[in-house]
Design an enzyme around this catalytic site. Structure first.
Site, PDB file in Angstrom:
ATOM      1  CD  GLU A  89      -0.553   1.436   4.158  1.00 16.22           C
ATOM      2  OE1 GLU A  89      -0.862   1.685   3.714  1.00 16.22           O
ATOM      3  OE2 GLU A  89      -2.542   1.263   4.318  1.00 16.22           O
ATOM      4  CG  ASP A 111      -3.226   1.862  -1.601  1.00 17.67           C
ATOM      5  OD1 ASP A 111      -4.230   1.208  -2.588  1.00 17.67           O
ATOM      6  OD2 ASP A 111      -2.935   1.552  -1.065  1.00 17.67           O
ATOM      7  CG  HIS A 137      -5.458  -1.567  -1.274  1.00 16.66           C
ATOM      8  ND1 HIS A 137      -5.543  -0.553  -0.472  1.00 16.66           N
ATOM      9  CD2 HIS A 137      -6.418  -2.107  -0.807  1.00 16.66           C
ATOM     10  CE1 HIS A 137      -6.494  -1.270  -0.088  1.00 16.66           C
ATOM     11  NE2 HIS A 137      -7.426  -1.976   0.363  1.00 16.66           N
ATOM     12  CG  HIS A 142      -1.667  -1.383   2.213  1.00 18.98           C
ATOM     13  ND1 HIS A 142      -3.505  -1.068   1.256  1.00 18.98           N
ATOM     14  CD2 HIS A 142      -1.646  -2.163   2.246  1.00 18.98           C
ATOM     15  CE1 HIS A 142      -4.060  -1.978   1.840  1.00 18.98           C
ATOM     16  NE2 HIS A 142      -2.463  -2.822   2.197  1.00 18.98           N
TER      17      HIS A 142
END
Ligand SMILES: [Zn+2]
Length: 215
Positions: free
Chosen positions: A146, A192, A182, A64
Site C-alpha cells: 500500500e 487504485d 489493484h 495499492h
C-alpha cells in the site's frame, strides 16, 4: 541464490541500508529477510492474515493506494485499520468501512517510511475477489504493498525510491514474475493506485522486463 526479478535486471536494495562490504549476496539476503519479515521495515503485526495455500507460488506484487480519511496524509489511521484498532467513530468516513478486517504486507508513507504488517510467507487480506495471470484470488500468492496516497493522484519520489528497493528485495526472496495494481487484478471493482501512478518510472527503477508489468 536465484537471480532477482523477472529479467534478472533488478538492482539490489538500496533504500534504508546496504549490505556490509564484502558480504556475499546470500548472506545479505538472509540478513534482509527473517521468516518473511523484511529487515528494513518498521514492524507492526496485524491479526488479519492466514496461511498461503499449500504449494502457492508467490510470483505477484500488487500495488495499492490508501489514506484515511481519503486524501489526508500523515496520521496513523491506516496502521490502526490494518491492526483492527481504528476508532470507527473518529471520522464520518470510518462509519462506511466499519468492521472491515483487512491488511497488506507493506505500507509506504509519503516520506518513504516503510511499515510491514504481515509476513510475506503468509496470506494478507488486500486483494479481495481478483483475477490475474490466469489465476483467481490473488491474496493466495501475492505480496500487497500500500502507498499512502489518494487513488488517481500522484505519489512522492521518496515512495518510488522505497517501492523500487522493496520490490527488488522481494524479488530476491520470492519468485516474482509480475507486478500490477489493484485496478488490474480487480478491474471495475477497484481503481487504485490509479492514473497518477507512474508505472514507466517504476519499470525504469527496477529494470525488469516490460512483460512483468500491466498492459
Ligand atoms: Zn487496493
Amino acid at each position: 541464490m536465484r537471480a532477482a526479478g523477472p529479467s534478472q535486471g533488478a538492482k539490489a536494495p538500496s533504500g534504508g541500508g546496504t549490505a556490509p562490504a564484502g558480504a556475499s549476496v546470500g548472506a545479505a539476503c538472509s540478513a534482509l529477510w527473517r521468516d518473511g519479515w523484511y529487515g528494513f521495515a518498521r514492524r507492526e503485526a496485524s491479526p488479519n492474515f492466514g496461511p498461503r495455500p499449500a504449494g502457492a507460488l508467490t510470483d505477484l506484487i500488487v500495488v495499492h493506494s490508501i489514506s484515511l480519511p481519503p486524501g489526508e496524509f500523515g496520521g496513523t489511521q491506516v496502521q490502526q485499520l490494518f491492526c483492527n484498532r481504528l476508532d470507527w467513530t473518529a471520522h464520518p468516513y470510518f462509519r462506511r468501512i466499519e468492521g472491515l478486517q483487512v491488511s497488506a504486507h507493506f505500507y509506504i508513507r509519503r516520506g518513504g517510511e516503510l511499515w510491514q504488517f504481515v509476513s510475506c510467507d503468509e496470506r494478507a487480506w488486500h486483494a479481495g475477489p481478483s483475477f490475474y495471470r490466469g489465476r483467481r484470488d490473488c491474496n493466495d500468492d501475492s505480496v500487497g504493498i500500500e502507498l499512502e496516497g489518494l487513488e488517481g493522484d500522484v505519489f512522492e519520489p521518496a515512495q518510488y525510491e522505497c517501492l523500487g528497493s522493496l520490490c527488488a528485495a522481494i524479488a530476491q526472496h520470492y519468485p516474482i514474475a509480475h507486478i500490477a495494481g489493484h485496478e488490474h487484478i480487480a478491474p471495475g471493482r477497484k481503481g487504485d493506485p490509479g492514473a497518477g501512478f507512474d508505472w514507466p518510472m517504476l519499470q525504469r527503477c527496477l529494470g525488469w522486463d516490460r512483460s512483468a508489468f500491466p498492459d
